[in-house]
Design a protein around this motif. Structure first.
Motif, PDB file in Angstrom:
ATOM      1  N   LYS A   1      18.865  -0.483  -0.962  1.00  0.00           N
ATOM      2  CA  LYS A   1      17.633   0.299  -0.837  1.00  0.00           C
ATOM      3  C   LYS A   1      16.443  -0.598  -1.088  1.00  0.00           C
ATOM      4  N   GLU A   2      15.290  -0.155  -0.608  1.00  0.00           N
ATOM      5  CA  GLU A   2      14.020  -0.761  -1.001  1.00  0.00           C
ATOM      6  C   GLU A   2      13.331   0.201  -1.959  1.00  0.00           C
ATOM      7  N   SER A   3      12.585  -0.341  -2.906  1.00  0.00           N
ATOM      8  CA  SER A   3      11.889   0.539  -3.843  1.00  0.00           C
ATOM      9  C   SER A   3      10.422   0.173  -4.034  1.00  0.00           C
ATOM     10  N   LYS A   4       9.965  -0.923  -3.382  1.00  0.00           N
ATOM     11  CA  LYS A   4       8.580  -1.361  -3.596  1.00  0.00           C
ATOM     12  C   LYS A   4       7.563  -0.335  -3.096  1.00  0.00           C
ATOM     13  N   GLN A   5       8.022   0.586  -2.220  1.00  0.00           N
ATOM     14  CA  GLN A   5       7.106   1.613  -1.702  1.00  0.00           C
ATOM     15  C   GLN A   5       6.643   2.563  -2.808  1.00  0.00           C
ATOM     16  N   TRP A   6       7.347   2.559  -3.950  1.00  0.00           N
ATOM     17  CA  TRP A   6       6.995   3.457  -5.051  1.00  0.00           C
ATOM     18  C   TRP A   6       6.003   2.832  -6.031  1.00  0.00           C
ATOM     19  N   GLU A   7       5.765   1.531  -5.931  1.00  0.00           N
ATOM     20  CA  GLU A   7       4.978   0.841  -6.954  1.00  0.00           C
ATOM     21  C   GLU A   7       3.583   1.437  -7.127  1.00  0.00           C
ATOM     22  N   SER A   8       2.841   1.564  -6.051  1.00  0.00           N
ATOM     23  CA  SER A   8       1.456   2.034  -6.127  1.00  0.00           C
ATOM     24  C   SER A   8       1.378   3.440  -6.726  1.00  0.00           C
ATOM     25  N   TRP A   9       2.252   4.317  -6.263  1.00  0.00           N
ATOM     26  CA  TRP A   9       2.234   5.700  -6.762  1.00  0.00           C
ATOM     27  C   TRP A   9       2.593   5.758  -8.241  1.00  0.00           C
ATOM     28  N   LEU A  10       3.623   5.014  -8.647  1.00  0.00           N
ATOM     29  CA  LEU A  10       4.028   5.003 -10.053  1.00  0.00           C
ATOM     30  C   LEU A  10       2.919   4.457 -10.947  1.00  0.00           C
ATOM     31  N   LEU A  11       2.230   3.424 -10.475  1.00  0.00           N
ATOM     32  CA  LEU A  11       1.098   2.884 -11.241  1.00  0.00           C
ATOM     33  C   LEU A  11      -0.007   3.920 -11.400  1.00  0.00           C
ATOM     34  N   THR A  12      -0.268   4.691 -10.344  1.00  0.00           N
ATOM     35  CA  THR A  12      -1.292   5.743 -10.408  1.00  0.00           C
ATOM     36  C   THR A  12      -0.928   6.787 -11.459  1.00  0.00           C
ATOM     37  N   ILE A  13       0.326   7.196 -11.483  1.00  0.00           N
ATOM     38  CA  ILE A  13       0.776   8.190 -12.467  1.00  0.00           C
ATOM     39  C   ILE A  13       0.688   7.617 -13.875  1.00  0.00           C
ATOM     40  N   PHE A  14       1.178   6.399 -14.051  1.00  0.00           N
ATOM     41  CA  PHE A  14       1.165   5.781 -15.378  1.00  0.00           C
ATOM     42  C   PHE A  14      -0.258   5.637 -15.920  1.00  0.00           C
ATOM     43  N   ARG A  15      -1.205   5.330 -15.046  1.00  0.00           N
ATOM     44  CA  ARG A  15      -2.578   5.059 -15.492  1.00  0.00           C
ATOM     45  C   ARG A  15      -3.453   6.310 -15.580  1.00  0.00           C
ATOM     46  N   ASP A  16      -2.921   7.451 -15.223  1.00  0.00           N
ATOM     47  CA  ASP A  16      -3.702   8.697 -15.223  1.00  0.00           C
ATOM     48  C   ASP A  16      -3.740   9.293 -16.629  1.00  0.00           C
ATOM     49  N   PRO A  17      -4.879   9.220 -17.329  1.00  0.00           N
ATOM     50  CA  PRO A  17      -4.947   9.728 -18.708  1.00  0.00           C
ATOM     51  C   PRO A  17      -4.804  11.237 -18.816  1.00  0.00           C
ATOM     52  N   MET A  18      -4.975  11.960 -17.699  1.00  0.00           N
ATOM     53  CA  MET A  18      -4.844  13.424 -17.724  1.00  0.00           C
ATOM     54  C   MET A  18      -3.429  13.879 -17.371  1.00  0.00           C
ATOM     55  N   MET A  19      -2.578  12.958 -16.980  1.00  0.00           N
ATOM     56  CA  MET A  19      -1.180  13.299 -16.686  1.00  0.00           C
ATOM     57  C   MET A  19      -0.427  13.470 -18.008  1.00  0.00           C
ATOM     58  N   ASP A  20       0.581  14.340 -18.006  1.00  0.00           N
ATOM     59  CA  ASP A  20       1.354  14.530 -19.239  1.00  0.00           C
ATOM     60  C   ASP A  20       2.062  13.231 -19.618  1.00  0.00           C
ATOM     61  N   GLY A  21       2.233  13.030 -20.928  1.00  0.00           N
ATOM     62  CA  GLY A  21       2.780  11.774 -21.440  1.00  0.00           C
ATOM     63  C   GLY A  21       4.182  11.469 -20.957  1.00  0.00           C
ATOM     64  N   MET A  22       5.011  12.488 -20.799  1.00  0.00           N
ATOM     65  CA  MET A  22       6.390  12.248 -20.374  1.00  0.00           C
ATOM     66  C   MET A  22       6.429  11.635 -18.981  1.00  0.00           C
ATOM     67  N   ASN A  23       5.659  12.191 -18.047  1.00  0.00           N
ATOM     68  CA  ASN A  23       5.630  11.619 -16.694  1.00  0.00           C
ATOM     69  C   ASN A  23       5.042  10.206 -16.700  1.00  0.00           C
ATOM     70  N   ARG A  24       4.041   9.975 -17.533  1.00  0.00           N
ATOM     71  CA  ARG A  24       3.467   8.631 -17.626  1.00  0.00           C
ATOM     72  C   ARG A  24       4.510   7.637 -18.146  1.00  0.00           C
ATOM     73  N   TYR A  25       5.241   8.055 -19.176  1.00  0.00           N
ATOM     74  CA  TYR A  25       6.257   7.172 -19.745  1.00  0.00           C
ATOM     75  C   TYR A  25       7.401   6.932 -18.753  1.00  0.00           C
ATOM     76  N   TYR A  26       7.848   7.998 -18.083  1.00  0.00           N
ATOM     77  CA  TYR A  26       8.910   7.836 -17.083  1.00  0.00           C
ATOM     78  C   TYR A  26       8.471   6.895 -15.961  1.00  0.00           C
ATOM     79  N   SER A  27       7.198   6.986 -15.576  1.00  0.00           N
ATOM     80  CA  SER A  27       6.677   6.084 -14.545  1.00  0.00           C
ATOM     81  C   SER A  27       6.700   4.640 -15.023  1.00  0.00           C
TER      82      SER A  27
END
Length: 465
Positions: A184-210
């Motif tokens: 599989k390739e997974s690099k297509q997820w990098e940008s989206w995961l970074l957006t979730i991780f860096r979103d201070p209004m996102m819940d902490g669990m999703n940020r940590y999972y990202s």
């Protein structure tokens, strides 16, 4: 024997972690300067700044006892794992109509102090939904309105968090499949995961999972610089107590070990390795195995062997055979490096005899690699051939290497043992050797595993070289 000063306090702080004491220093508002002195010295010892600071016995001992209480209370209040246990207990009581007035007030207070950034925001929201049903049938209109207002305010945020959680599972599938099967390739997820991780209004669990998925993704692509930048972003979040628990910190230290080990920064890898085993959890053996590898890389065979012996009780009782097989193989490797070949062989054979089925399902290639090395160095060549034929290991290895980027060590031992058992001539071994090097010099630029094989073989078959 001389009595240790402040024994209880020293024992307590041995279970603390550097990010915990940094968080406490940032949080404290002590009016008493002696309390601050105690906390600062505690941080220095926990973080290894000064290995053995002398805590002042001139300070009232009761302040040390109160410091233990203060540290425990503040860490417990910030601990997302403890919060989850509390939320689950409240949910259980709600669903069973067994919630007390005190529990109800706790729940209403949680609702009042919740926003979307909380680690378990989704769980808090779901608990509020259960509370609505509980309050409505009891005509508790005032409390019901409070809960309804919360639900109305955060319904869209909750839906978004659930959507993100689902997409993270999709990303996880691609990332882990790439690591395991390289299909599989997974690099297509990098940008989206970074957006979730860096979103201070996102819940902490999703940020940590990202965050965890990003680390995994960067391992897949060997992007060390990106991983290092990610760790730099994580540090202030951990120091501020965001998504804090000992479990999360231990996992972070384990990832730092892998990063620094791959970058050949072995001192830092060792430092984070020891931090990762400071507190036991379900992945304790995994962290022990990784630290053991670093110690052996550094030539600290004695320390590595001591570490494995210390972890024996956990290994014996573990139901996780992936970690357990890795532990046994690592222990056999330590014994072999310590030139205790008889012990290495005996330990491997006892485990193989007792857990053959489980071993062939988990990390079998690693196990047989280190076991055959001990047999080879001891001169038990026919036994190597016996096990290879019995378990059809060459066929298994061929399929394994189609999925995993590794070295055909079992095939190497098969040819070397065949020569020493007089089943093939030196010319046949030299031809295999030439083809082997042609393959692995090209793929791995003479990897560490290949160099170890050559070094061991030179001791046993010097005429090959």
């Amino acid at each position: 024997m001389k009595k240790q000063k402040l024994k209880k306090f020293n024992e307590f702080i041995m279970g603390l972690l550097p990010h915990e004491t940094t968080y406490l220093l940032n949080k404290q508002q002590f009016a008493d300067p002696e309390n601050l002195i105690i906390l600062k010295q505690t941080h220095e010892k926990v973080a290894g700044v000064t290995p053995q600071p002398d805590f002042s016995t001139h300070i009232d001992k009761r302040k040390y006892s109160r410091m233990i209480q203060w540290i425990s209370e503040n860490l417990n209040n910030a601990d997302v794992d403890q919060e989850f246990d509390q939320l689950i207990e409240l949910e259980k009581k709600l669903m069973n109509d067994a919630i007390s007035t005190e529990d109800e007030q706790i729940l209403l207070t949680i609702i009042k102090n919740t926003d979307t950034s909380h680690y378990y925001f989704m769980k808090r929201f779901e608990l509020t939904m259960h509370l609505l049903n509980y309050l409505l049938v009891r005509m508790r209109h005032k409390e019901y309105n409070e809960a309804v207002n919360f639900v109305n305010r955060y319904k869209n945020n909750y839906d978004q968090c659930r959507l993100v959680y689902g997409r993270i599972q999709e990303a996880t599938f691609d990332i882990t499949n790439q690591y395991t099967f390289n299909d599989k390739e997974s690099k297509q997820w990098e940008s989206w995961l970074l957006t979730i991780f860096r979103d201070p209004m996102m819940d902490g669990m999703n940020r940590y999972y990202s965050l965890v998925r990003l680390i995994f993704l960067y391992y897949n692509y060997n992007q060390q610089e990106k991983m290092e930048n990610l760790f730099e972003e994580v540090e202030p979040l951990l120091e501020s107590g965001n998504f804090y628990s000992k479990r999360i910190l231990i996992n972070y230290y384990g990832n730092r070990l892998l990063f620094h080990s791959k970058a050949n920064q072995l001192d830092l890898a060792e430092k984070y390795g020891y931090l990762s085993i400071r507190v036991e959890n379900s992945d304790f053996l995994h962290y022990v195995n990784n630290l053991n590898t670093v110690l052996l890389k550094k030539g600290k065979t004695k320390e590595a062997l001591s570490l494995m012996k210390t972890a024996f009780p956990q290994a014996k009782n573990s139901a996780n055979f992936h970690h357990r097989v890795s532990f046994v193989a690592s222990y056999v490797r330590c014994l072999t490096d310590s030139e205790e070949l008889n012990k290495a062989i005996t330990h491997a054979e006892i485990f193989l005899s007792a857990y053959k089925k489980e071993l062939l399902e988990h990390r079998w290639h690693f196990f047989f690699t280190v076991y055959f090395r001990a047999l080879f160095l001891k001169g038990h060549y026919r036994k190597i051939l016996q096990y290879i034929n019995k378990f059809k290991l060459l066929e298994r290895e061929q399929k394994y290497l189609q999925k995993i980027s590794s070295v055909a060590t079992l095939e190497w031992y098969y040819f070397a043992a065949s020569y020493k058992s007089e089943k093939i001539e030196l010319d046949a071994l030299k031809e295999f050797y030439k083809n082997f090097l042609r393959t692995y010099d090209k793929i791995s630029n003479r990897s560490k595993a290949v160099n170890e094989l050559l070094k061991d073989t030179q001791k046993v078959i010097p005429e090959l070289f």
